[in-house]
Design a protein around this motif. Structure first.
Motif, PDB file in Angstrom:
ATOM      1  N   MET A 151       0.841  -1.204   0.000  1.00 25.30           N
ATOM      2  CA  MET A 151       0.000   0.000   0.000  1.00 25.30           C
ATOM      3  C   MET A 151       0.870   1.244   0.000  1.00 25.30           C
ATOM      4  SD  MET A 151      -2.884   1.118   2.777  1.00 25.30           S
ATOM      5  CE  MET A 151      -3.819  -0.361   2.469  1.00 25.30           C
ATOM      6  N   VAL A 152       0.537   2.211  -0.793  1.00 27.57           N
ATOM      7  CA  VAL A 152       1.305   3.437  -0.880  1.00 27.57           C
ATOM      8  C   VAL A 152       0.854   4.396   0.216  1.00 27.57           C
ATOM      9  CG1 VAL A 152       1.848   5.436  -2.296  1.00 27.57           C
ATOM     10  CG2 VAL A 152       1.667   3.181  -3.353  1.00 27.57           C
ATOM     11  N   ALA A 153       1.833   4.867   1.021  1.00 32.00           N
ATOM     12  CA  ALA A 153       1.490   5.782   2.098  1.00 32.00           C
ATOM     13  C   ALA A 153       1.751   7.228   1.704  1.00 32.00           C
ATOM     14  CB  ALA A 153       2.294   5.432   3.353  1.00 32.00           C
ATOM     15  N   ASP A 154       2.614   7.426   0.713  1.00 21.51           N
ATOM     16  CA  ASP A 154       2.994   8.773   0.302  1.00 21.51           C
ATOM     17  C   ASP A 154       1.974   9.330  -0.687  1.00 21.51           C
ATOM     18  OD1 ASP A 154       4.160  11.107  -0.543  1.00 21.51           O
ATOM     19  OD2 ASP A 154       6.193  10.286  -0.506  1.00 21.51           O
ATOM     20  N   TYR A 155       1.044  10.149  -0.168  1.00 21.26           N
ATOM     21  CA  TYR A 155      -0.018  10.672  -1.028  1.00 21.26           C
ATOM     22  C   TYR A 155       0.485  11.765  -1.970  1.00 21.26           C
ATOM     23  CZ  TYR A 155      -3.879   7.963   0.737  1.00 21.26           C
ATOM     24  OH  TYR A 155      -4.718   6.918   1.022  1.00 21.26           O
ATOM     25  N   LYS A 156       1.659  12.305  -1.664  1.00 19.20           N
ATOM     26  CA  LYS A 156       2.244  13.271  -2.591  1.00 19.20           C
ATOM     27  C   LYS A 156       2.618  12.566  -3.895  1.00 19.20           C
ATOM     28  CE  LYS A 156       5.985  16.608  -3.172  1.00 19.20           C
ATOM     29  NZ  LYS A 156       7.188  17.249  -2.561  1.00 19.20           N
ATOM     30  N   ILE A 157       3.217  11.377  -3.766  1.00 17.31           N
ATOM     31  CA  ILE A 157       3.584  10.589  -4.948  1.00 17.31           C
ATOM     32  C   ILE A 157       2.326  10.130  -5.679  1.00 17.31           C
ATOM     33  CG2 ILE A 157       4.693   8.458  -5.738  1.00 17.31           C
ATOM     34  CD1 ILE A 157       6.682   8.748  -3.460  1.00 17.31           C
ATOM     35  N   LEU A 158       1.325   9.696  -4.920  1.00 10.07           N
ATOM     36  CA  LEU A 158       0.051   9.284  -5.524  1.00 10.07           C
ATOM     37  C   LEU A 158      -0.548  10.418  -6.351  1.00 10.07           C
ATOM     38  CD1 LEU A 158      -2.191   7.226  -3.050  1.00 10.07           C
ATOM     39  CD2 LEU A 158      -1.389   6.569  -5.311  1.00 10.07           C
ATOM     40  N   ASN A 159      -0.533  11.611  -5.783  1.00 11.30           N
ATOM     41  CA  ASN A 159      -1.112  12.752  -6.464  1.00 11.30           C
ATOM     42  C   ASN A 159      -0.336  13.089  -7.744  1.00 11.30           C
ATOM     43  OD1 ASN A 159      -3.191  14.873  -6.292  1.00 11.30           O
ATOM     44  ND2 ASN A 159      -1.430  16.267  -6.179  1.00 11.30           N
ATOM     45  N   GLU A 160       0.975  12.966  -7.693  1.00  5.00           N
ATOM     46  CA  GLU A 160       1.792  13.228  -8.882  1.00  5.00           C
ATOM     47  C   GLU A 160       1.493  12.216  -9.980  1.00  5.00           C
ATOM     48  OE1 GLU A 160       5.762  13.139  -7.404  1.00  5.00           O
ATOM     49  OE2 GLU A 160       5.692  15.201  -6.575  1.00  5.00           O
ATOM     50  N   GLU A 161       1.342  10.961  -9.589  1.00  4.15           N
ATOM     51  CA  GLU A 161       1.045   9.926 -10.577  1.00  4.15           C
ATOM     52  C   GLU A 161      -0.370  10.083 -11.134  1.00  4.15           C
ATOM     53  OE1 GLU A 161       2.027   5.938  -9.589  1.00  4.15           O
ATOM     54  OE2 GLU A 161       3.940   6.468  -8.649  1.00  4.15           O
ATOM     55  N   ALA A 162      -1.290  10.513 -10.278  1.00  3.89           N
ATOM     56  CA  ALA A 162      -2.657  10.761 -10.746  1.00  3.89           C
ATOM     57  C   ALA A 162      -2.675  11.890 -11.771  1.00  3.89           C
ATOM     58  CB  ALA A 162      -3.559  11.095  -9.562  1.00  3.89           C
ATOM     59  N   ASP A 163      -1.916  12.946 -11.504  1.00  3.75           N
ATOM     60  CA  ASP A 163      -1.830  14.062 -12.450  1.00  3.75           C
ATOM     61  C   ASP A 163      -1.216  13.614 -13.772  1.00  3.75           C
ATOM     62  OD1 ASP A 163      -2.964  15.818 -10.654  1.00  3.75           O
ATOM     63  OD2 ASP A 163      -1.049  16.593  -9.916  1.00  3.75           O
ATOM     64  N   HIS A 164      -0.207  12.757 -13.686  1.00  2.00           N
ATOM     65  CA  HIS A 164       0.444  12.247 -14.902  1.00  2.00           C
ATOM     66  C   HIS A 164      -0.535  11.427 -15.731  1.00  2.00           C
ATOM     67  CE1 HIS A 164       3.592  10.803 -17.550  1.00  2.00           C
ATOM     68  NE2 HIS A 164       3.231   9.554 -17.294  1.00  2.00           N
ATOM     69  N   LEU A 165      -1.324  10.579 -15.060  1.00  2.00           N
ATOM     70  CA  LEU A 165      -2.316   9.765 -15.763  1.00  2.00           C
ATOM     71  C   LEU A 165      -3.388  10.654 -16.389  1.00  2.00           C
ATOM     72  CD1 LEU A 165      -3.541   7.038 -16.561  1.00  2.00           C
ATOM     73  CD2 LEU A 165      -4.610   6.922 -14.286  1.00  2.00           C
ATOM     74  N   ALA A 166      -3.797  11.695 -15.665  1.00  2.00           N
ATOM     75  CA  ALA A 166      -4.801  12.626 -16.189  1.00  2.00           C
ATOM     76  C   ALA A 166      -4.306  13.297 -17.470  1.00  2.00           C
ATOM     77  CB  ALA A 166      -5.134  13.679 -15.135  1.00  2.00           C
ATOM     78  N   LYS A 167      -3.034  13.640 -17.484  1.00  2.00           N
ATOM     79  CA  LYS A 167      -2.470  14.279 -18.678  1.00  2.00           C
ATOM     80  C   LYS A 167      -2.446  13.314 -19.857  1.00  2.00           C
ATOM     81  CE  LYS A 167       1.360  17.188 -20.203  1.00  2.00           C
ATOM     82  NZ  LYS A 167       2.652  17.839 -19.825  1.00  2.00           N
TER      83      LYS A 167
END
Length: 265
Positions: free
Chosen positions: A1-17
């Motif tokens: 499980m990923v605990a670092d939500y900063k990394i999650l948010n960056e990856e989510a933004d990348h997927l959105a792009k």
């Protein structure tokens, strides 16, 4: 499980792009919704996602009682198995005539665009929460949407779907796997919408305005859709066959958590 939500948010933004390119509004909406899904999934064994019927915009309070009973029944069954679950609704359309017109196009194309978007979200969440299991719950058009989403997921074996009363036009495009429970009848009478019983459907829609007016004359404000009661097109949890088939599906796919932990010792 990923605990670092900063990394999650960056990856989510990348997927959105990747999905929406330079459309900032869609990218922002996608990232926000995806992070909300991740928040609900965090620390849970199951994520239950309800895809509403109709235009896909009805919140829990506005649901017909029988549709709500299915959600509550599935949640209770997962709880009895010893698992922790989180419940969310996935709205595929906004309110208003513009949104309805947009959804008409999507429905005619078997939800091609929106199903791919939700599939990408579920692949993202299950990749980052590696023990999480997802169960989509859908009735009518919501069932068709769930099936379209499942078809767009690349071999993910932790996404399950409970689909009830998929309308006749979508039956030929439906794909049923071992992770799909498809109910075509409530066990009490044939589903006229599934069987494409045109005379019955026509009579139902023809008389719906009169039922709606009758409620209004009695001072009761109800949604017009509440007055469209197609015979057999309800799947109440209290119906023995509906409850039995759903419970059997869940029990056969997910062992009791206590038993699983006992075997691991």
């Amino acid at each position: 499980m990923v605990a670092d939500y900063k990394i999650l948010n960056e990856e989510a933004d990348h997927l959105a792009k990747q999905l929406f390119g330079d459309d900032i509004k869609k990218r922002t909406g996608f990232s926000s919704r995806l992070m909300d899904i991740c928040s609900k999934a965090s620390g849970k064994d199951f994520l239950l996602i309800h895809n509403p019927g109709g235009w896909g915009s009805t919140d829990m309070k506005g649901l017909l009682l029988w549709e709500r009973s299915i959600i509550e029944g599935v949640s209770a069954t997962i709880g009895k198995l010893g698992y922790q679950c989180s419940l969310m609704q996935y709205f595929r359309s906004d309110h208003g005539w513009r949104a309805v017109l947009g959804d008409v196009r999507e429905q005619s194309r078997f939800f091609s665009s929106k199903a791919k978007t939700m599939a990408a979200e579920l692949e993202f969440v299950t990749r980052h929460f590696d023990t999480l299991r997802v169960i989509m719950i859908g009735v009518s058009q919501g069932a068709a949407f769930s099936n379209a989403v499942a078809q767009n997921i690349n071999g993910e074996n932790r996404v399950f779907s409970i689909e009830m009363g998929i309308p006749f036009p979508y039956k030929s495009r439906r794909v049923i796997t071992k992770r799909t429970l498809a109910l075509d009848s409530n066990g009490l009478m044939p589903d006229a919408l599934m069987d494409w019983n045109v005379p019955t459907i026509f009579r139902t829609y023809l008389t719906a305005p009169f039922r709606w007016m009758k409620f209004r004359m009695r001072g009761k404000r109800v949604k017009f859709t509440y007055c469209i009661n197609v015979p057999g097109h309800d799947y109440n949890w209290d119906y023995p066959e509906v409850q039995h088939k759903i419970e059997n599906f869940l029990n056969s796919n997910f062992s009791n958590k206590g038993n699983m932990e006992g075997k691991g010792k």
